[in-house]
Enzyme design. Structure first.
Site, PDB file in Angstrom:
ATOM      1  N   TYR A 122       4.090   0.215  -0.793  1.00  0.00           N
ATOM      2  CA  TYR A 122       3.469  -0.583  -1.863  1.00  0.00           C
ATOM      3  C   TYR A 122       3.736   0.100  -3.218  1.00  0.00           C
ATOM      4  O   TYR A 122       3.731   1.327  -3.315  1.00  0.00           O
ATOM      5  CB  TYR A 122       1.969  -0.705  -1.583  1.00  0.00           C
ATOM      6  CG  TYR A 122       1.192  -1.235  -2.741  1.00  0.00           C
ATOM      7  CD1 TYR A 122       1.419  -2.520  -3.218  1.00  0.00           C
ATOM      8  CD2 TYR A 122       0.258  -0.443  -3.404  1.00  0.00           C
ATOM      9  CE1 TYR A 122       0.726  -3.009  -4.314  1.00  0.00           C
ATOM     10  CE2 TYR A 122      -0.440  -0.919  -4.494  1.00  0.00           C
ATOM     11  CZ  TYR A 122      -0.197  -2.206  -4.944  1.00  0.00           C
ATOM     12  OH  TYR A 122      -0.881  -2.663  -6.030  1.00  0.00           O
ATOM     13  N   ASP A 194      -0.452   3.102   6.553  1.00  0.00           N
ATOM     14  CA  ASP A 194      -1.105   2.003   5.839  1.00  0.00           C
ATOM     15  C   ASP A 194      -0.973   0.758   6.704  1.00  0.00           C
ATOM     16  O   ASP A 194       0.123   0.258   6.945  1.00  0.00           O
ATOM     17  CB  ASP A 194      -0.429   1.822   4.467  1.00  0.00           C
ATOM     18  CG  ASP A 194      -1.099   0.741   3.616  1.00  0.00           C
ATOM     19  OD1 ASP A 194      -1.695  -0.190   4.193  1.00  0.00           O
ATOM     20  OD2 ASP A 194      -0.994   0.813   2.377  1.00  0.00           O
TER      21      ASP A 194
HETATM   22  C1  LIG Z   1       0.087  -2.310   1.574  1.00  0.00           C
HETATM   23  C2  LIG Z   1      -0.857  -2.051   0.439  1.00  0.00           C
HETATM   24  N1  LIG Z   1      -1.499  -0.875   0.386  1.00  0.00           N
HETATM   25  C3  LIG Z   1      -2.357  -0.598  -0.627  1.00  0.00           C
HETATM   26  C4  LIG Z   1      -2.586  -1.506  -1.636  1.00  0.00           C
HETATM   27  C5  LIG Z   1      -3.531  -1.168  -2.763  1.00  0.00           C
HETATM   28  O1  LIG Z   1      -4.736  -1.867  -2.614  1.00  0.00           O
HETATM   29  P1  LIG Z   1      -5.742  -2.228  -3.808  1.00  0.00           P
HETATM   30  O2  LIG Z   1      -5.086  -3.299  -4.629  1.00  0.00           O
HETATM   31  O3  LIG Z   1      -6.982  -2.689  -3.099  1.00  0.00           O
HETATM   32  O4  LIG Z   1      -5.957  -1.003  -4.605  1.00  0.00           O
HETATM   33  C6  LIG Z   1      -1.941  -2.746  -1.612  1.00  0.00           C
HETATM   34  C7  LIG Z   1      -2.159  -3.726  -2.680  1.00  0.00           C
HETATM   35  O5  LIG Z   1      -1.526  -4.773  -2.736  1.00  0.00           O
HETATM   36  C8  LIG Z   1      -1.047  -3.030  -0.539  1.00  0.00           C
HETATM   37  O6  LIG Z   1      -0.392  -4.198  -0.458  1.00  0.00           O
END
Ligand SMILES: Cc1ncc(COP(=O)(O)O)c(C=O)c1O
Length: 403
Positions: A122, A194
Site C-alpha cells: 500500500y 497485511d
Molecule cells: C492494504 C492496506 N493497508 C493499510 C492501509 C492503511 O489504512 P488506513 O487508511 O486505515 O490508514 C490501506 C489503506 O488503503 C490499505 O489498503
C-alpha cells in the site's frame, strides 16, 4: 503505566465457524446490565477508590482499565472479535490502518535493523519504507512482489523483519505466506502480513506461519466506509511490544469508532461471501471485454499466482483491478460514467468504489514511482460492493462503451 490487556475470558468458543464468530465473538465480557450490544464507553479514565486495587490493575496483576489511551472496554471488545477471527492469542488496535503499520514497524525495529518487503505494498506503507525508516538508520530492501526466489534471497542475506501484503493494492498480486514465513523463520526474522484485502474470512496469515497479522479496519472489517481504524493480532509478547509503543505514541482507537467497527463486523462473513462471488463473476466478465486490456483478480485461472491463492485463501476477495485500452485518458472518460460506484479513495465498503491508483492507493507516489512499481496509469481499482452483480456488470458495460 501498565494496563492489563487480558480481561475475563470470552465465552465464545473458537470451534464455531467464522460466520458465527463475526456475530458473537469478543462481546461477552463487555455486555452490562442485560444489554445485548456492547456499550460505547466514553470515559478518559477509570476510578479506583481502593488504592491497592488500583495498583494491582495498574501493574497488570488484575484485569481492568486505567486510562483510555491504553485500554477501553468498547475498544477491547473490537480487538477481541478480530483476535478470535484471526485465531490469535493477543490483539491491539489503532486509530487508523497506517497507525497499525507504523506503530508495528517503529515499535519492533531499531537502528541498524534490516527489513525485506516488496514493491507493491500500500502507498502509505511504501512511504514508510522509502522515506521514514531509512531516516532512522533502518535499511529496507524492496523486492519484486511476484519473484519469490528474489525475496527468499534477500531474506537469507539476514533481516529482522519480513513485511508481506497479500493480495496487494492495487494490482492484486499474491504472495505465498507459508513459503515466505519459512524463509523468515530460517533468517530469524519476524514475519508481518497485511491482511486488509483478504480479511480473516478469506485468509488467516498466522495459521500460515506469520508472526503478526494486521488490518486497516477502515476497509472490509468496518465495511461501511464511515469509520477509520487499525488492528494487529499475534503472540502476546510481540503484541505487547507494539501495544507499549502505541500507548506512548497515543494512536489509540476511539470508542465510538470501535463500536462502529463491531457493528460492521457482525455482517463481515455475509458481506465477504457476496463480495467474493460478485468479484469473481465481474472479473470473468471484464476479461472478455475488448475495451479491457487486462484484469487482475486472484480468482481468475489466468492470474500468475492463482495456484498459491487457491491454496491459502478460502475466497478471492472483493477487490479487483483492470486496465482499460487507451490509458489514463480512457480512465478519465470511463469513471465519470459509472452510476453504481463512488469515485473515492477507499475500498471494502457495501457500496462499490472505483478509482485510479493515482488518486487512491498510490496518491503519495509520483507517476514515475508508480511506473517503477509496475502500476499502469490506465488501471482502475474496483472494490466490489454488495449490490447485485448483474447490475454492476450492466453499469460497467455502459461506462466502458466510451473507453
Ligand atoms: C492494504 C492496506 N493497508 C493499510 C492501509 C492503511 O489504512 P488506513 O487508511 O486505515 O490508514 C490501506 C489503506 O488503503 C490499505 O489498503
Amino acid at each position: 503505566m501498565k494496563d492489563r490487556q487480558e480481561l475475563p475470558e470470552d465465552p465464545t468458543s473458537t470451534d464455531l465457524s467464522p460466520d458465527t464468530l463475526a456475530v458473537w465473538a469478543g462481546e461477552g465480557a463487555s455486555l452490562v446490565q442485560g444489554a445485548t450490544q456492547v456499550p460505547v464507553v466514553y470515559s478518559a479514565a477509570y476510578g479506583y477508590p481502593d488504592v491497592d486495587e488500583w495498583l494491582d490493575v495498574a501493574l497488570g496483576r488484575k484485569p481492568g482499565h486505567i486510562y483510555s489511551r491504553n485500554t477501553n472496554p468498547t475498544v477491547h471488545a473490537f480487538e477481541e472479535k478480530v483476535r478470535i477471527l484471526e485465531g490469535a492469542a493477543a490483539a491491539t488496535s489503532f486509530s487508523t490502518g497506517m497507525a497499525a503499520v507504523s506503530n508495528t514497524l517503529f515499535g519492533l525495529l531499531s537502528p541498524g535493523d534490516r527489513v525485506v518487503s516488496v514493491k507493491d505494498t500500500y502507498g502509505g506503507t511504501n512511504r514508510l519504507f522509502a522515506e521514514f525508516l531509512p531516516r532512522f538508520g533502518i535499511d529496507v530492501e524492496l523486492c519484486d512482489t511476484t519473484d519469490h526466489e528474489q525475496i527468499e534471497a534477500a531474506v537469507a542475506k539476514g533481516c529482522s523483519l519480513v513485511y508481506l501484503e497479500t493480495p496487494t493494492n492495487p494490482t492484486l498480486k499474491v504472495m505465498d505466506i507459508a513459503r515466505l514465513a519459512v524463509a523468515g523463520r530460517q533468517a530469524g526474522a519476524l514475519v508481518v502480513a497485511d491482511n486488509t484485502f483478504a480479511t480473516p474470512i478469506n485468509q488467516n496469515p498466522l495459521a500460515l506461519g506469520a508472526d503478526l497479522v494486521l488490518h486497516s479496519a477502515t476497509k472490509f472489517l468496518g465495511g461501511h466506509a464511515d469509520v477509520l481504524g487499525g488492528v494487529i493480532c499475534g503472540g502476546p509478547d510481540l503484541v505487547a511490544r507494539v501495544y507499549h509503543y502505541r500507548e506512548i505514541t497515543g494512536a489509540a482507537l476511539d470508542p465510538m469508532a470501535a463500536y462502529l467497527l463491531i457493528r460492521g463486523m457482525k455482517t463481515l462473513a455475509l458481506r465477504i461471501d457476496r463480495q467474493n462471488e460478485s468479484a469473481l463473476r465481474i472479473a470473468r466478465w471484464l476479461a472478455e471485454q475488448s475495451a479491457v486490456a487486462a484484469v487482475y483478480y486472484p480468482g481468475l485461472e489466468t492470474h500468475v499466482h492463482h495456484d498459491v491463492a487457491a491454496r491459502q485463501m478460502r475466497g478471492y476477495g472483493g477487490m479487483l483491478s483492470f486496465m482499460v485500452e487507451g490509458g489514463f485518458e480512457a480512465v478519465k472518460r470511463v469513471l465519470p460514467r459509472l452510476r453504481l460506484a463512488h469515485r473515492a479513495a477507499n475500498l471494502g465498503a457495501v457500496e462499490t468504489i472505483a478509482g485510479p491508483p493515482a488518486t487512491t492507493s498510490h496518491v503519495e507516489c509520483t507517476a514515475q514511482e508508480r511506473e517503477a512499481m509496475g502500476i499502469p496509469e490506465g488501471l482502475i481499482r474496483y472494490s466490489v460492493g454488495i449490490e447485485d452483480a448483474g447490475d454492476l456488470i450492466a453499469d460497467l458495460e455502459q461506462a466502458l462503451a466510451v473507453a
